[in-house]
Design a protein around this motif. Structure first.
Motif, PDB file in Angstrom:
ATOM      1  N   UNK A 119       0.743  -1.102  -0.052  1.00  0.00           N
ATOM      2  CA  UNK A 119       0.074   0.246   0.105  1.00  0.00           C
ATOM      3  C   UNK A 119       0.807   1.321   0.019  1.00  0.00           C
ATOM      4  N   UNK A 120       2.118   1.098   0.140  1.00  0.00           N
ATOM      5  CA  UNK A 120       3.115   2.266   0.089  1.00  0.00           C
ATOM      6  C   UNK A 120       3.778   2.401  -1.248  1.00  0.00           C
ATOM      7  N   UNK A 121       3.923   3.472  -1.814  1.00  0.00           N
ATOM      8  CA  UNK A 121       4.494   3.702  -3.234  1.00  0.00           C
ATOM      9  C   UNK A 121       5.830   3.609  -2.943  1.00  0.00           C
ATOM     10  N   UNK A 122       6.470   2.570  -3.812  1.00  0.00           N
ATOM     11  CA  UNK A 122       7.684   2.157  -3.522  1.00  0.00           C
ATOM     12  C   UNK A 122       8.829   3.139  -4.090  1.00  0.00           C
ATOM     13  N   UNK A 123       8.590   4.083  -4.873  1.00  0.00           N
ATOM     14  CA  UNK A 123       9.308   5.007  -5.355  1.00  0.00           C
ATOM     15  C   UNK A 123       9.198   6.445  -4.810  1.00  0.00           C
ATOM     16  N   UNK A 124       8.527   6.674  -3.797  1.00  0.00           N
ATOM     17  CA  UNK A 124       8.632   7.763  -2.982  1.00  0.00           C
ATOM     18  C   UNK A 124       9.023   7.725  -1.719  1.00  0.00           C
ATOM     19  N   UNK A 125       9.825   8.548  -1.224  1.00  0.00           N
ATOM     20  CA  UNK A 125      10.308   8.552   0.209  1.00  0.00           C
ATOM     21  C   UNK A 125       8.842   8.592   0.995  1.00  0.00           C
ATOM     22  N   UNK A 126       9.043   8.051   2.456  1.00  0.00           N
ATOM     23  CA  UNK A 126       8.063   8.039   3.331  1.00  0.00           C
ATOM     24  C   UNK A 126       7.670   9.620   3.415  1.00  0.00           C
ATOM     25  N   UNK A 127       8.488  10.577   3.748  1.00  0.00           N
ATOM     26  CA  UNK A 127       8.110  11.733   3.994  1.00  0.00           C
ATOM     27  C   UNK A 127       7.198  12.316   2.891  1.00  0.00           C
ATOM     28  N   UNK A 128       7.675  12.020   1.454  1.00  0.00           N
ATOM     29  CA  UNK A 128       7.054  12.627   0.487  1.00  0.00           C
ATOM     30  C   UNK A 128       5.526  12.138   0.430  1.00  0.00           C
ATOM     31  N   UNK A 129       5.526  10.933   0.810  1.00  0.00           N
ATOM     32  CA  UNK A 129       3.952  10.113   0.589  1.00  0.00           C
ATOM     33  C   UNK A 129       3.124  11.031   1.861  1.00  0.00           C
ATOM     34  N   UNK A 130       3.573  10.940   2.864  1.00  0.00           N
ATOM     35  CA  UNK A 130       2.753  11.734   4.009  1.00  0.00           C
ATOM     36  C   UNK A 130       2.477  13.018   3.686  1.00  0.00           C
ATOM     37  N   UNK A 131       3.362  13.821   3.211  1.00  0.00           N
ATOM     38  CA  UNK A 131       3.410  14.991   2.602  1.00  0.00           C
ATOM     39  C   UNK A 131       2.168  15.275   1.809  1.00  0.00           C
ATOM     40  N   UNK A 132       1.987  14.316   0.569  1.00  0.00           N
ATOM     41  CA  UNK A 132       1.145  14.332  -0.438  1.00  0.00           C
ATOM     42  C   UNK A 132      -0.285  14.039   0.197  1.00  0.00           C
ATOM     43  N   UNK A 133      -0.280  13.213   1.273  1.00  0.00           N
ATOM     44  CA  UNK A 133      -1.669  12.858   1.767  1.00  0.00           C
ATOM     45  C   UNK A 133      -1.952  14.179   2.600  1.00  0.00           C
ATOM     46  N   UNK A 134      -1.118  14.893   3.324  1.00  0.00           N
ATOM     47  CA  UNK A 134      -1.417  16.066   3.817  1.00  0.00           C
ATOM     48  C   UNK A 134      -2.093  17.201   2.876  1.00  0.00           C
ATOM     49  N   UNK A 135      -1.269  17.353   1.819  1.00  0.00           N
ATOM     50  CA  UNK A 135      -1.572  18.296   0.702  1.00  0.00           C
ATOM     51  C   UNK A 135      -3.045  18.110   0.189  1.00  0.00           C
ATOM     52  N   UNK A 136      -3.333  16.889   0.030  1.00  0.00           N
ATOM     53  CA  UNK A 136      -4.539  16.556  -0.654  1.00  0.00           C
ATOM     54  C   UNK A 136      -5.681  16.999   0.341  1.00  0.00           C
ATOM     55  N   UNK A 137      -5.674  17.455   1.367  1.00  0.00           N
ATOM     56  CA  UNK A 137      -6.681  17.939   2.276  1.00  0.00           C
ATOM     57  C   UNK A 137      -6.446  19.430   2.728  1.00  0.00           C
ATOM     58  N   UNK A 138      -5.407  19.830   2.700  1.00  0.00           N
ATOM     59  CA  UNK A 138      -5.104  21.458   3.093  1.00  0.00           C
ATOM     60  C   UNK A 138      -3.795  22.107   2.243  1.00  0.00           C
ATOM     61  N   UNK A 139      -3.941  23.140   2.255  1.00  0.00           N
ATOM     62  CA  UNK A 139      -2.807  24.046   1.708  1.00  0.00           C
ATOM     63  C   UNK A 139      -1.820  24.427   2.714  1.00  0.00           C
ATOM     64  N   UNK A 140      -0.649  24.190   2.770  1.00  0.00           N
ATOM     65  CA  UNK A 140       0.216  24.880   3.563  1.00  0.00           C
ATOM     66  C   UNK A 140       1.517  25.227   3.077  1.00  0.00           C
ATOM     67  N   UNK A 141       2.328  25.959   3.860  1.00  0.00           N
ATOM     68  CA  UNK A 141       3.533  26.418   3.037  1.00  0.00           C
ATOM     69  C   UNK A 141       4.486  25.127   3.521  1.00  0.00           C
ATOM     70  N   UNK A 142       5.716  25.142   2.665  1.00  0.00           N
ATOM     71  CA  UNK A 142       6.549  23.906   2.959  1.00  0.00           C
ATOM     72  C   UNK A 142       7.020  23.643   4.098  1.00  0.00           C
ATOM     73  N   UNK A 143       7.620  24.709   4.756  1.00  0.00           N
ATOM     74  CA  UNK A 143       7.977  24.488   6.144  1.00  0.00           C
ATOM     75  C   UNK A 143       6.790  23.909   7.032  1.00  0.00           C
ATOM     76  N   UNK A 144       5.572  24.400   6.938  1.00  0.00           N
ATOM     77  CA  UNK A 144       4.536  23.984   7.787  1.00  0.00           C
ATOM     78  C   UNK A 144       4.413  22.320   7.636  1.00  0.00           C
ATOM     79  N   UNK A 145       4.199  22.030   6.186  1.00  0.00           N
ATOM     80  CA  UNK A 145       4.285  20.534   5.751  1.00  0.00           C
ATOM     81  C   UNK A 145       5.362  19.756   6.339  1.00  0.00           C
ATOM     82  N   UNK A 146       6.402  20.359   6.441  1.00  0.00           N
ATOM     83  CA  UNK A 146       7.585  19.415   6.944  1.00  0.00           C
ATOM     84  C   UNK A 146       7.245  19.162   8.438  1.00  0.00           C
ATOM     85  N   UNK A 147       6.811  20.200   9.175  1.00  0.00           N
ATOM     86  CA  UNK A 147       6.571  20.061  10.556  1.00  0.00           C
ATOM     87  C   UNK A 147       5.535  19.072  10.913  1.00  0.00           C
TER      88      UNK A 147
END
Lengths: 274, 306, 249
Positions: free
Chosen positions: A101-129
């Motif tokens: 169920x995890x995308x093998x070609x993206x890092x873990x952080x990128x996948x979580x960030x993608x999930x966050x971005x799908x539901x809210x907009x935020x700056x990159x720093x906020x995203x990383x936090x």
């Protein structure tokens, strides 16, 4: 208070060369903000039930129900677009093997960030936090290091925790977990389930835990439904499972070997009815 | 559920849940596969086209006149009652030439398949199973042949050996086998790690037995699909060779050569080039449809679900 | 009489050494378990014994006869293996009959039909299943075929790699009963790899706990049942496997 989920006479069928086969045969149950376990063997229809709730049963499979409502919303009449907004945002699902169920070609952080971005907009720093916060919420130490790893570089238990993090980001009301720990080692299972348990309680979520492991479900749920061949054969509070009345449930309880096993032979299910 | 108490039909026997012999099991599986194939309308169309190709090739003398008989006063006649597809620049009946051309097409396609497919299969399986230097040598060889474009190779061949349909066939076969070898090797690499292969090695099986009895049977499905789909390309390549004069030599009614000669009349006497062109298109489509249908039916993963 | 002896077994995959110094002595007729979590190396030990992991150092011997690296036909008649995944351990294009006939053909043993029928009866497979393909069988039936296949050469030692992990609880019970019965009837020696300690309690006499490629403790199953194992890791594993539910009345 409206129950979180109301299911009445749910039926799921698939066409076969020999005519349609019903995999789920008219089950009904309600769910509040509690932990419900659905237990059954393969072919019992438990996984299909979970998918039917999320309307993830693809044609040629057909889903029918007298009632299928989530927090007052009639799930049957939602359009696909509306269901997409519900899925992940209000009803989330965790599946068995994080390898798949995890995308093998993206890092873990990128996948979580993608999930966050799908539901809210935020700056990159906020995203990383946010990513860091989510990884810490699932008790992953050194979250910055883990965020840079690829799925094949993390263990099964950690992968599953990452899945949980991704699923919980949009703060859903209901979590459906389909065999979340079957692919994990025994020692890790308890950690992952304790985590799910904790997150559910703190956020007041509802949980449907689907598993073939009666013992697991008894430990982590408030109520249990036992399914056999598409039907619910037993429904009871988890602490009363030892006093279950239906012969199938009792047979399942008796068939599992125990650590302090003394029997010379394990009791076997009578399949003459099958 | 029908309540049929008469004696069991052939269909019942084939579809029986519990076959009583190896033959019954095999035939039953083939029958189920054919049933699945027949449910796909395009595959059925493809199969019918190929069947028509075979039948026409067989009964050509019965349905057509002499394809090489010239009739100069009647050259370049449009399609009519006497000549259904018109006549070419030497007065030959195009319909007869198209019909007899099926024989040449069939010859090319069958011979290329027979030459190239087994060779590629075995080389790929051996390479995938043994790995190590065997793999490197064989794949190196494969790469050499893979890098040769079909047409150039054919040119080289016929320059060396002289033009003719047999040399064209060999040239096409030689440039086709590497593709099959690569596919076979890739699949073998996956199959080799399967537990049923481990089980039989554990019983003391030799490499030959494992490759021949366990790996090759699993490769045949994808090979059949691949070859069927390639047939279209093979026909076109042969037609291309015929077009540049390297395939069948005149007066043989090879479709590519016919198109070539019809080139000069394409504007006014379009039928000379177009009729054999249609034939090529229809036959290629037939193989494509059939190949696609076979893929849906023979893919081991979809077979598991049945 | 020692049925299976491992001495200082180090198994490597390429550069990495996966198991270190494994030493075990399993008596004839004994049922021995190798337990551990994923990555502990337990399956690797089994594979080395079976000849499927040819890069090992140390000694492996069955009934006193040492084993060579790679395919060993003599060893095949002493020792066979039942694999974990009933869906992946049977060749999809071969009927049950063909799968069971194969070992006989390889070892040039005659009288196929009679032997196949006998073994199918021994593992509880109905005769009408004989010419079915694997996709026409249930998980439990496939695993029975895998066990039957292992028994075709009448080995004295059975290696079992998580034989019931992929099965439903009720089917698992049937297969465990079957294995117990077969061992009793044919005086087999079992080496079982599993992560499920309850299965060990039911089926085995002794166990070795592995962690990180090494054996951490060798104990009797009685110790497991009474919680008197010595090593803290072993005790922790046992604790995690204990049931929450009381035994049914």
């Amino acid at each position: 208070m409206t129950p979180l989920l109301e299911v009445e006479n749910l039926r799921v069928s698939f066409p076969t060369p020999r005519g349609p086969v019903e995999v789920v045969r008219g089950i009904s149950f309600t769910l509040g903000r509690e932990r419900l376990g659905i237990v059954g063997e393969s072919g019992s229809g438990k996984s299909m039930t979970g998918r039917a709730i999320l309307r993830l049963v693809r044609p040629p499979g057909r889903v029918a129900a007298d009632r299928l409502s989530f927090d007052g919303l009639d799930l049957r009449s939602q359009s696909e677009g509306e269901m997409r907004r519900l899925r992940g945002a209000r009803i989330s699902m965790i599946m068995q093997d994080p390898k798949y169920s995890l995308n093998p070609v993206m890092t873990v952080g990128e996948q979580i960030a993608e999930a966050v971005r799908a539901h809210a907009r935020m700056s990159r720093r906020a995203l990383r936090q946010r990513v860091r916060d989510m990884l810490e919420a699932v008790r992953i130490e050194a979250p910055d290091r883990v965020a840079k790893l690829y799925p094949h570089e993390v263990s099964g238990g950690m992968g599953q925790r990452i899945m949980i993090a991704m699923m919980l980001i949009p703060e859903p009301d209901l979590l459906i977990a389909d065999e979340p720990t079957s692919a994990l080692d025994v020692s890790v299972r308890a950690q992952v389930l304790d985590l799910i348990d904790d997150l559910i309680k703190r956020r007041g979520m509802g949980l449907i835990l689907i598993s073939h492991d009666l013992d697991l479900v008894a430990r982590y749920c408030d109520r249990i439904l036992v399914m056999k061949e598409g039907e619910i054969v037993e429904s009871c509070p988890a602490q009363n499972l030892g006093a279950a009345t239906h012969p199938y449930t009792r047979a399942l309880l008796a068939a599992a070997p125990r650590l302090d096993e003394t029997r010379a032979e394990l009791p076997v299910l009578d399949r003459s009815a099958a | 559920m029908t309540l049929d108490l008469s004696r069991p039909t052939l269909r019942d026997w084939l579809l029986a849940d519990s076959p009583a012999s190896r033959t019954q099991a095999r035939l039953g599986r083939a029958y189920r596969a054919s049933l699945a194939l027949l449910r796909n309308p395009l595959a059925v169309l493809g199969a019918l086209i190929i069947l028509a190709l075979l039948v026409l090739a067989l009964i050509a003398p019965l349905i057509a006149t002499d394809p090489i008989a010239q009739d100069l006063p009647n050259r370049l006649q449009p399609p009519s009652g006497a000549h259904w597809m018109g006549t070419d620049e030497l007065g030959r009946d195009i319909y007869a030439r198209v019909i007899y051309g099926t024989r040449i097409t069939l010859e090319i396609v069958v011979l290329v398949a027979i030459l190239a497919a087994p060779l590629g299969l075995v080389i790929g399986a051996v390479s995938g199973y043994f790995g190590g230097w065997a793999d490197r040598v064989l794949m190196g060889l494969t790469d050499i042949f893979l890098s040769m474009p079909k047409l150039i190779l054919a040119l080289a061949f016929t320059a060396a050996l002289g033009p003719g349909i047999e040399h064209a066939i060999i040239a096409i076969a030689i440039s086709s086998w590497p593709g099959y070898a690569r596919i076979a090797r890739a699949e073998t690499l996956t199959i080799r790690r399967a537990e049923y292969v481990a089980a039989v090695e554990l019983q003391g099986a030799s490499a030959l037995r494992v490759i021949w009895g366990h790996i090759l049977p699993l490769l045949t499905s994808s090979l059949i699909i691949r070859v069927t789909l390639d047939m279209a390309g093979i026909i076109l390549t042969a037609a291309g060779l015929g077009f540049i004069g390297l395939g069948a030599q005149p007066p043989a009614p090879e479709w590519g050569a016919m198109i070539s000669r019809g080139r000069s009349f394409i504007l006014d006497q379009w039928w000379v080039a177009t009729m054999p062109g249609f034939a090529i298109v229809i036959v290629s489509l037939g193989f494509c449809f059939l190949g696609d249908g076979l893929r849906d039916v023979l893919d081991p993963r979809s077979a598991e679900r049945r | 009489m020692s049925a299976l002896m491992l001495q200082n077994l180090d198994v490597a995959y390429g550069e990495t050494v996966v198991t270190h110094g494994i030493t075990l002595d399993i008596a004839e007729g004994e049922s021995f378990a190798l337990v551990g979590e994923s990555g502990s190396g337990k399956s690797t030990v089994l594979k080395a014994i079976a000849g499927l992991a040819p890069e090992w150092t140390g000694a492996i011997s069955a009934f006193g006869v040492p084993r060579g690296h790679g395919v060993d036909r003599g060893f095949a008649r002493q020792c066979q293996m039942v694999f974990q995944d009933p869906y992946g351990s049977l060749h999809p294009r071969k009927t049950v009959d063909a799968t069971l006939a194969e070992p006989l053909r390889i070892q040039r043993i005659g009288d196929e039909a009679a032997r196949i029928e006998a073994v199918m009866a021994a593992v509880g497979l109905a005769p009408r299943l004989r010419f079915r393909f694997p996709h026409q069988l249930s998980g439990g039936q496939r695993q029975r075929v895998a066990i039957a296949r292992a028994l075709m050469l009448a080995p004295k030692i059975l290696l079992l790699d998580e034989p019931t992990s992929a099965l439903d609880v009720s089917v698992q019970a049937e297969i465990l009963n079957l294995l117990k019965r077969l061992r009793r009837e044919q005086n087999l020696t079992f080496l079982l790899v599993t992560h499920n300690l309850a299965v060990v309690s039911f089926l085995c006499d002794r166990l070795a706990v592995m962690r990180g490629g090494r054996i951490v403790e060798v104990a009797s199953v009685a110790q497991l049942k009474h919680g008197t194992m010595v090593d803290p890791y072993s005790r922790e594993l046992a604790r995690l496997s204990a049931h929450a539910l009381p035994a049914p009345a």
